[in-house]
Design an enzyme around this catalytic site. Structure first.
Site, PDB file in Angstrom:
ATOM      1  N   ASP A 203       0.830  -1.196   0.000  1.00  0.00           N
ATOM      2  CA  ASP A 203       0.000   0.000   0.000  1.00  0.00           C
ATOM      3  C   ASP A 203       0.875   1.260   0.000  1.00  0.00           C
ATOM      4  O   ASP A 203       1.761   1.427   0.844  1.00  0.00           O
ATOM      5  CB  ASP A 203      -0.886  -0.046   1.253  1.00  0.00           C
ATOM      6  CG  ASP A 203      -1.742   1.190   1.379  1.00  0.00           C
ATOM      7  OD1 ASP A 203      -2.396   1.543   0.379  1.00  0.00           O
ATOM      8  OD2 ASP A 203      -1.739   1.818   2.454  1.00  0.00           O
ATOM      9  N   ASP A 222       0.892   7.052 -10.782  1.00  0.00           N
ATOM     10  CA  ASP A 222       0.261   6.414 -11.940  1.00  0.00           C
ATOM     11  C   ASP A 222      -0.822   5.479 -11.424  1.00  0.00           C
ATOM     12  O   ASP A 222      -0.654   4.268 -11.382  1.00  0.00           O
ATOM     13  CB  ASP A 222       1.325   5.633 -12.734  1.00  0.00           C
ATOM     14  CG  ASP A 222       0.709   4.880 -13.897  1.00  0.00           C
ATOM     15  OD1 ASP A 222      -0.408   5.234 -14.311  1.00  0.00           O
ATOM     16  OD2 ASP A 222       1.353   3.933 -14.390  1.00  0.00           O
ATOM     17  N   TYR A 291      -8.624   6.020 -23.717  1.00  0.00           N
ATOM     18  CA  TYR A 291      -9.173   6.427 -22.421  1.00  0.00           C
ATOM     19  C   TYR A 291     -10.487   7.171 -22.671  1.00  0.00           C
ATOM     20  O   TYR A 291     -10.657   7.793 -23.722  1.00  0.00           O
ATOM     21  CB  TYR A 291      -8.203   7.355 -21.672  1.00  0.00           C
ATOM     22  CG  TYR A 291      -7.002   6.651 -21.063  1.00  0.00           C
ATOM     23  CD1 TYR A 291      -6.954   5.271 -20.918  1.00  0.00           C
ATOM     24  CD2 TYR A 291      -5.908   7.397 -20.606  1.00  0.00           C
ATOM     25  CE1 TYR A 291      -5.859   4.644 -20.353  1.00  0.00           C
ATOM     26  CE2 TYR A 291      -4.801   6.772 -20.034  1.00  0.00           C
ATOM     27  CZ  TYR A 291      -4.794   5.397 -19.914  1.00  0.00           C
ATOM     28  OH  TYR A 291      -3.710   4.774 -19.349  1.00  0.00           O
TER      29      TYR A 291
HETATM   30  N1  SPD Z   1      -9.134   5.728 -17.139  1.00  0.00           N
HETATM   31  C1  SPD Z   1      -7.882   5.014 -17.086  1.00  0.00           C
HETATM   32  C2  SPD Z   1      -6.819   5.703 -16.310  1.00  0.00           C
HETATM   33  C3  SPD Z   1      -5.637   4.822 -16.191  1.00  0.00           C
HETATM   34  C4  SPD Z   1      -4.462   5.449 -15.561  1.00  0.00           C
HETATM   35  N2  SPD Z   1      -3.392   4.525 -15.278  1.00  0.00           N
HETATM   36  C5  SPD Z   1      -2.882   3.828 -16.398  1.00  0.00           C
HETATM   37  C6  SPD Z   1      -1.727   2.931 -16.067  1.00  0.00           C
HETATM   38  C7  SPD Z   1      -0.718   2.907 -17.156  1.00  0.00           C
HETATM   39  N3  SPD Z   1       0.601   2.758 -16.654  1.00  0.00           N
END
Ligand code: SPD
Length: 370
Positions: A203, A222, A291
């Site tokens: 965590d 990230d 996305y």
């Molecule tokens: N809506 C998706 C957002 C994802 C963000 N993280 C992506 C991980 C890639 N390393």
């Protein structure tokens, strides 16, 4: 996914442009067909056809009662982006989430967590390169870097382009994400091979609490979207913990969702960060077609100390020996894109009050929000 492939051929005819209402054939424009598909499954007569052979971002669940939420992810209600599936390569449940990997028709392999696309081989560069080089190119000689999340290794791959970096900690909660990435996404997971990398599975909040104060020159968060366990990663206590772990004039880059979908979240994050980070606070964005809404943003912050000019990289990637070609050529990021990423469209300035007066908000402490 494949089990449904032969089903709904009758429905497919309807989706090709006609629907029979009360015995009368009616033409339906394709945009309306798409809209029809966005209603909950119980209302959308053609749901099974729409999803046959296609992945759509649902609120993932195998529970029938929750199927109604298929097109109603709380992060982007009323819409879903679909990607054609060629083959499912992996599917399992970790301690934390459902993990899915499939081969798509147009985007290469796709990693999905709890029903949400995390990356595709085709467009991951636009996310990983930006989330790393926006902060690391904004300070001179970053040495100690922390990654929160990032278990696929792509962020590590990008950090390793920076020869000044001596130590990289990564704190990822889900071992399955790491293992799956090593198997199916070697071009990302090669980031773990860098000897400067120290992996901590656990965590991040706990990890940060134990970290020495002022340890990091840069932190990259990230994370997945702030629904469920990642919720606390956009709340004030988490940012306080991050700030504590950063050295004076250190930088943070935090994933900050879509300007088209999440202006409230962006407003909240910026306002929390303005309270906490006494250097500068900015919003930047990039284009990631897979996305939701096709864009994703970042909040960039610096702690009080040597001023950081995020818009004009002091440590341009083109001047770092070997960086542009390290392991593989940069595909998306360069210094021009860096500066452009901080340009804020008028609609976003209007929606997010702290982005409104971008050119005039320099305070005596050098806090600038744009
Ligand atoms: N809506 C998706 C957002 C994802 C963000 N993280 C992506 C991980 C890639 N390393």
């Amino acid at each position: 996914m494949e089990a449904g492939a032969g089903r709904g051929l009758e429905c497919q005819k309807i989706m090709d442009g006609k629907v029979n209402e009360n015995g009368v054939d009616k033409e339906i424009p394709s945009c309306c067909l798409k809209a029809r598909a966005s209603v909950p499954e119980s209302d959308a007569k053609c749901h099974s056809t729409v999803v046959s052979g296609w992945f759509s971002e649902p609120r993932s669940s195998s529970d029938k009662a929750e199927k109604q939420l298929y097109y109603n992810n709380p992060m982007w209600p009323g819409e879903a982006h679909s990607i054609k599936v060629e083959k499912i390569l992996f599917q399992d449940k970790s301690l934390y989430q459902e993990v899915l990997v499939f081969e798509s028709s147009n985007y290469g392999k796709v990693l999905v967590l709890d029903g949400i696309v995390q990356l595709t081989e085709k467009d991951e560069c636009a996310y990983q390169e930006m989330i790393v080089h926006l902060p690391l190119c904004s300070i001179e000689s970053p040495q100690n870097v922390l990654v929160v999340g990032g278990g696929d290794g792509g962020v590590l791959r990008e950090i390793s382009r920076h020869s000044s970096v001596e130590h990289i900690d990564i704190c990822e909660i889900d071992q399955m994400v790491i293992d799956v990435s090593k198997k199916y996404f070697p071009e990302l997971a090669l980031g773990f091979e860098d000897p400067r990398v120290n992996l901590h599975v656990g965590d991040a909040v706990e990890f940060l609490r134990k970290s020495p104060e002022g340890k990091y020159d840069a932190i990259v968060v990230d994370s997945s979207d702030p629904v469920g366990p990642a919720q606390e990663l956009v709340e004030k206590p988490f940012f306080e913990t991050l700030a504590r772990a950063m050295r004076p004039g250190g930088v943070l880059c935090n994933m900050a969702e879509s300007m088209w979908l999440h202006t409230h979240l962006i407003e909240d994050m910026l306002s929390i960060c303005r309270d906490i980070f006494k250097g500068s606070v900015h919003y930047a964005w990039t284009s990631v077609p897979t996305y939701p809404s096709g864009v994703i943003g970042f909040v960039l912050c610096s702690t009080e100390g040597p001023p950081v000019d995020f818009l004009n990289p002091i440590n341009p990637i083109e001047k770092i020996e070997g960086a542009v070609m390290h392991r593989r050529e940069l595909r998306f990021y360069n210094s021009e894109i860096h500066t452009a990423a901080f340009s804020i469209p008028p609609f976003l300035k209007r929606a997010v009050s702290s982005l409104r007066d971008s050119s005039t908000s320099t305070s005596t402490k050098g806090i600038r929000v744009s």
